[in-house]
Structures are given as C-alpha cells and as structure tokens.
Enzyme design. Structure first.
Site, PDB file in Angstrom:
ATOM      1  N   ASP A  80      -1.289  -4.360   4.455  1.00 56.96           N
ATOM      2  CA  ASP A  80      -0.906  -3.741   3.172  1.00 56.96           C
ATOM      3  C   ASP A  80      -0.640  -2.270   3.454  1.00 56.96           C
ATOM      4  O   ASP A  80      -0.967  -1.753   4.530  1.00 56.96           O
ATOM      5  CB  ASP A  80      -2.039  -3.901   2.147  1.00 56.96           C
ATOM      6  CG  ASP A  80      -1.708  -3.248   0.807  1.00 56.96           C
ATOM      7  OD1 ASP A  80      -0.558  -3.392   0.343  1.00 56.96           O
ATOM      8  OD2 ASP A  80      -2.568  -2.565   0.236  1.00 56.96           O
ATOM      9  N   SER A  81      -0.106  -1.585   2.446  1.00 54.98           N
ATOM     10  CA  SER A  81       0.105  -0.147   2.590  1.00 54.98           C
ATOM     11  C   SER A  81      -1.230   0.604   2.601  1.00 54.98           C
ATOM     12  O   SER A  81      -1.281   1.748   3.030  1.00 54.98           O
ATOM     13  CB  SER A  81       0.959   0.354   1.430  1.00 54.98           C
ATOM     14  OG  SER A  81       0.322   0.026   0.207  1.00 54.98           O
TER      15      SER A  81
ATOM     16  N   TYR B 172       3.772   2.654  -0.688  1.00 54.20           N
ATOM     17  CA  TYR B 172       5.095   2.123  -0.361  1.00 54.20           C
ATOM     18  C   TYR B 172       5.943   2.006  -1.638  1.00 54.20           C
ATOM     19  O   TYR B 172       7.163   2.029  -1.592  1.00 54.20           O
ATOM     20  CB  TYR B 172       4.986   0.713   0.228  1.00 54.20           C
ATOM     21  CG  TYR B 172       4.502   0.597   1.652  1.00 54.20           C
ATOM     22  CD1 TYR B 172       4.026   1.697   2.369  1.00 54.20           C
ATOM     23  CD2 TYR B 172       4.526  -0.638   2.303  1.00 54.20           C
ATOM     24  CE1 TYR B 172       3.584   1.557   3.679  1.00 54.20           C
ATOM     25  CE2 TYR B 172       4.098  -0.783   3.616  1.00 54.20           C
ATOM     26  CZ  TYR B 172       3.628   0.307   4.299  1.00 54.20           C
ATOM     27  OH  TYR B 172       3.197   0.153   5.595  1.00 54.20           O
ATOM     28  N   GLY B 173       5.255   1.840  -2.759  1.00 53.47           N
ATOM     29  CA  GLY B 173       5.924   1.446  -3.999  1.00 53.47           C
ATOM     30  C   GLY B 173       6.844   2.476  -4.614  1.00 53.47           C
ATOM     31  O   GLY B 173       7.564   2.174  -5.569  1.00 53.47           O
TER      32      GLY B 173
ATOM     33  N   CYS C 176       0.877  -7.342   0.241  1.00 51.66           N
ATOM     34  CA  CYS C 176       1.424  -6.178  -0.452  1.00 51.66           C
ATOM     35  C   CYS C 176       2.576  -6.660  -1.328  1.00 51.66           C
ATOM     36  O   CYS C 176       3.542  -7.254  -0.823  1.00 51.66           O
ATOM     37  CB  CYS C 176       1.931  -5.182   0.598  1.00 51.66           C
ATOM     38  SG  CYS C 176       2.792  -3.772  -0.107  1.00 51.66           S
TER      39      CYS C 176
ATOM     40  N   THR D  82       4.785  -4.898  -2.878  1.00 47.78           N
ATOM     41  CA  THR D  82       6.002  -4.133  -2.635  1.00 47.78           C
ATOM     42  C   THR D  82       6.770  -4.672  -1.430  1.00 47.78           C
ATOM     43  O   THR D  82       7.998  -4.796  -1.458  1.00 47.78           O
ATOM     44  CB  THR D  82       5.635  -2.649  -2.419  1.00 47.78           C
ATOM     45  OG1 THR D  82       4.874  -2.216  -3.546  1.00 47.78           O
ATOM     46  CG2 THR D  82       6.870  -1.785  -2.276  1.00 47.78           C
TER      47      THR D  82
ATOM     48  N   GLU E 288      -6.794   3.853  -4.719  1.00 50.12           N
ATOM     49  CA  GLU E 288      -7.027   4.410  -3.368  1.00 50.12           C
ATOM     50  C   GLU E 288      -8.101   5.504  -3.410  1.00 50.12           C
ATOM     51  O   GLU E 288      -8.798   5.729  -2.432  1.00 50.12           O
ATOM     52  CB  GLU E 288      -5.728   5.011  -2.794  1.00 50.12           C
ATOM     53  CG  GLU E 288      -4.679   3.989  -2.394  1.00 50.12           C
ATOM     54  CD  GLU E 288      -4.975   3.244  -1.082  1.00 50.12           C
ATOM     55  OE1 GLU E 288      -5.492   3.865  -0.136  1.00 50.12           O
ATOM     56  OE2 GLU E 288      -4.704   2.026  -1.023  1.00 50.12           O
TER      57      GLU E 288
ATOM     58  N   CYS F 289       0.818  -6.380  -7.840  1.00 49.45           N
ATOM     59  CA  CYS F 289       0.552  -5.435  -6.751  1.00 49.45           C
ATOM     60  C   CYS F 289      -0.899  -5.683  -6.353  1.00 49.45           C
ATOM     61  O   CYS F 289      -1.767  -5.812  -7.230  1.00 49.45           O
ATOM     62  CB  CYS F 289       0.749  -4.013  -7.269  1.00 49.45           C
ATOM     63  SG  CYS F 289       0.042  -2.717  -6.226  1.00 49.45           S
ATOM     64  N   THR F 290      -1.157  -5.769  -5.059  1.00 55.43           N
ATOM     65  CA  THR F 290      -2.501  -6.174  -4.616  1.00 55.43           C
ATOM     66  C   THR F 290      -3.569  -5.120  -4.883  1.00 55.43           C
ATOM     67  O   THR F 290      -4.755  -5.401  -4.727  1.00 55.43           O
ATOM     68  CB  THR F 290      -2.486  -6.539  -3.120  1.00 55.43           C
ATOM     69  OG1 THR F 290      -1.866  -5.461  -2.396  1.00 55.43           O
ATOM     70  CG2 THR F 290      -1.737  -7.829  -2.893  1.00 55.43           C
ATOM     71  N   HIS F 291      -3.157  -3.926  -5.266  1.00 54.26           N
ATOM     72  CA  HIS F 291      -4.164  -2.937  -5.669  1.00 54.26           C
ATOM     73  C   HIS F 291      -4.750  -3.264  -7.051  1.00 54.26           C
ATOM     74  O   HIS F 291      -5.838  -2.827  -7.383  1.00 54.26           O
ATOM     75  CB  HIS F 291      -3.553  -1.531  -5.741  1.00 54.26           C
ATOM     76  CG  HIS F 291      -3.404  -0.855  -4.397  1.00 54.26           C
ATOM     77  ND1 HIS F 291      -2.530  -1.296  -3.452  1.00 54.26           N
ATOM     78  CD2 HIS F 291      -4.035   0.226  -3.875  1.00 54.26           C
ATOM     79  CE1 HIS F 291      -2.613  -0.499  -2.392  1.00 54.26           C
ATOM     80  NE2 HIS F 291      -3.521   0.431  -2.625  1.00 54.26           N
TER      81      HIS F 291
HETATM   82  N1  DGL Z   1      -0.614  -2.861  -2.534  1.00 53.17           N
HETATM   83  C1  DGL Z   1       0.765  -2.613  -2.693  1.00 53.17           C
HETATM   84  C2  DGL Z   1       1.527  -3.622  -3.474  1.00 53.17           C
HETATM   85  O1  DGL Z   1       1.016  -4.691  -3.624  1.00 53.17           O
HETATM   86  C3  DGL Z   1       1.355  -1.337  -2.664  1.00 53.17           C
HETATM   87  C4  DGL Z   1       0.976  -0.149  -3.397  1.00 53.17           C
HETATM   88  C5  DGL Z   1       1.872   0.911  -2.837  1.00 53.17           C
HETATM   89  O2  DGL Z   1       1.801   1.110  -1.622  1.00 53.17           O
HETATM   90  O3  DGL Z   1       2.624   1.497  -3.611  1.00 53.17           O
HETATM   91  O4  DGL Z   1       2.588  -3.372  -3.952  1.00 53.17           O
END
Ligand code: DGL
Length: 271
Positions: free
Chosen positions: A10-11, A42-43, A73, A75, A152, A186-188
């Site tokens: 993931d990012s 990354y998003g 991730c 994204t 984060e 988004c996995t966050h």
């Molecule tokens: N965890 C990420 C996702 O699922 C990315 C969050 C990011 O890096 O912007 O999109």
C-alpha cells in the site's frame, strides 16, 4: 504446497486493514508488507505516477520471493491498466472487484455509494466495475482525500473531533434514501469505520474490502495449490520507505497487536 510469503503493498498504513483480515483467514501464511510511507499519499497523484510507484512496489515484493501479490491500495487498484497483471507469473489481486462484488450482492435498492481517494474517483473504475456487475445500479461517489493523512497521523479514535468534522462534510451525500451500501473504497478508511458508521447512524451497510480481499486471496492460493503447510502461526515482515518507528507505533494500533518485529527501511529510489 508453498511456504513462501504473500506480498502485500500500500502507499502507507492503510493496507494493514487487509493484513489484519488475511491473518484471521489465513493464519498459517507468512506475509511481507511494504508501505510506501515516503511517498504517501498516492491518491492525489497522476495516473502515470501511481502506475510507476505500483510497479516499483511490486518489483520490491518480487525481490522478497513472494508467492502471490495483493495490491492493498484502492488508488492502485483503480488506476492499474485493466489487463494487469498480464506478464506477472504469480497470482495477483487488488481490492476493486472483490469490494464491488460484495456491494452489488448486498445492495437491495441498487443504489451504491463509494468513498475513495481523488485519483480513484477520477479514474471512474468503481462506477464502471459496479455497472459491469449490476447494470441497474446507481452509483454515488465522493472523494475523501483528507481521511488519508488523518489516518496516517493516528487521528482514529471514535470520538476524534477533527476526523468527525471532516467526516460530516464528506459523508453528507450519503443518506439512506440515496444509497443502502457504501464501499470503503480506500484501504485507509476501514480504520475509521466506527466514525463513518456513527455519522451515517448505522443506516447504511459499510463494505470493508479487507474481508472480501482475504477471501479472494484464499481462493487464489487454493486454485494454484499455494497454501503453506506450516502448522504454527505465520509471521509478518514489515518494510517501509520512511519513518520506521512511527510506522510501528500506529501499525500496532491498527493490527490490535504490538508490532515488535523490526520495521525495515527500503531505499525507494533503488526500486
Ligand atoms: N490506501 C490507499 C487507497 O486505498 C491510498 C491512500 C493514498 O495513498 O492516497 O487508496
């Protein structure tokens, strides 16, 4: 039978929401986790950059001799070319299709909500994939980029005032009249699912990609005869591209167990 680890990337920290489900469903598997903490988020980036980073992340995991790769991730999942992973000789899975299939199965009204990063929403991939699975679906999407730095930085307690305020704005398009399920795209986001559920007053079913991706990973291992024969619990090796010590602290909260293993720093420019 194959005792090599599963590679997950993931990012940043968000992919740990997938790791935690993998550990429940596949407890005997080793995992190598790479969080690109030096380049998160990354998003907010262009598709070209996201694909370049994802390919480097995959190359790093390959160098660890993994038997399968999970793009944990959203994204990356929404921006990789649709024919990916042609050319990869080990099983690969991302979060897009498993999350969409679960949402389409669970929705009664066919009105499906998606929250994700800006790059995921811009890609249109959630809408396209939902309509491919369920042509009658109505899709309501909203980008929630600020959730990523909040997670984060550990702004994740259920009563966190800042995250609640941000969530209030982001979630205003979603009411039980507009959607009956909401994909945490988004996995966050599963990490703050308590705050999201409170804001929606539990009237909308939340789809956490982690559970679905873990099931998909299990079926891939089965299909390719790649289960480990270990009887003891598998372990996870953690790699990041910046700030290993702050990663361990927050990762321990996410995983619900102390991360005592060394978190190893990777030189991202050499990937
Ligand atoms: N965890 C990420 C996702 O699922 C990315 C969050 C990011 O890096 O912007 O999109």
């Amino acid at each position: 039978v194959d005792n090599r680890p599963i590679g997950v990337f993931d990012s940043g920290l968000g992919g740990l929401s997938i790791v935690s489900e993998l550990r429940k469903l596949l407890p005997h598997e080793d995992i190598v986790y790479f969080g690109d903490t030096g380049r998160v988020p990354y998003g907010t980036r262009s598709r070209e950059t996201i694909i370049k980073y994802a390919k480097q992340d995959i190359a790093f995991l390959r160098s660890k001799n993994v038997k399968a790769i999970i793009a944990a991730c959203g994204t990356v999942s929404t921006n990789l070319p649709e024919d990916y992973p042609s050319g990869l000789d080990i099983p690969f899975c991302d979060i897009l299709r498993p999350a969409v299939e679960a949402a389409c199965r669970s929705s009664v009204s066919g009105k499906i909500g998606v929250i994700a990063t800006t790059a995921s929403v811009k890609s249109g991939a959630y809408g396209r994939t939902i309509r491919a699975v369920r042509p009658d679906a109505v899709v309501v999407e909203n980008a929630c980029p600020l959730f990523v730095p909040l997670v984060e930085n550990g702004y994740i307690e259920r009563d966190n005032k800042v995250t609640k305020l941000v969530a209030q704005g982001y979630l205003s398009p979603f009411r039980k009249e507009t959607v009956d399920v909401l994909i945490l795209g988004c996995t966050h986001f599963p990490i703050i699912s308590g705050i999201i559920a409170d804001m929606l007053q539990d009237q909308i079913l939340l789809i956490d990609p982690g559970t679905e991706v873990a099931k998909k990973a299990r079926s891939l291992l089965q299909e390719h005869n790649l289960f480990s024969c270990r009887e003891s619990e598998g372990h996870t090796d953690f790699y990041v591209s910046d700030n290993p010590s702050s990663f361990s602290q927050i990762a321990s909260i996410f995983l619900g167990t102390e991360v005592t293993e060394d978190v190893v720093l990777v030189d991202v420019d050499s990937l």
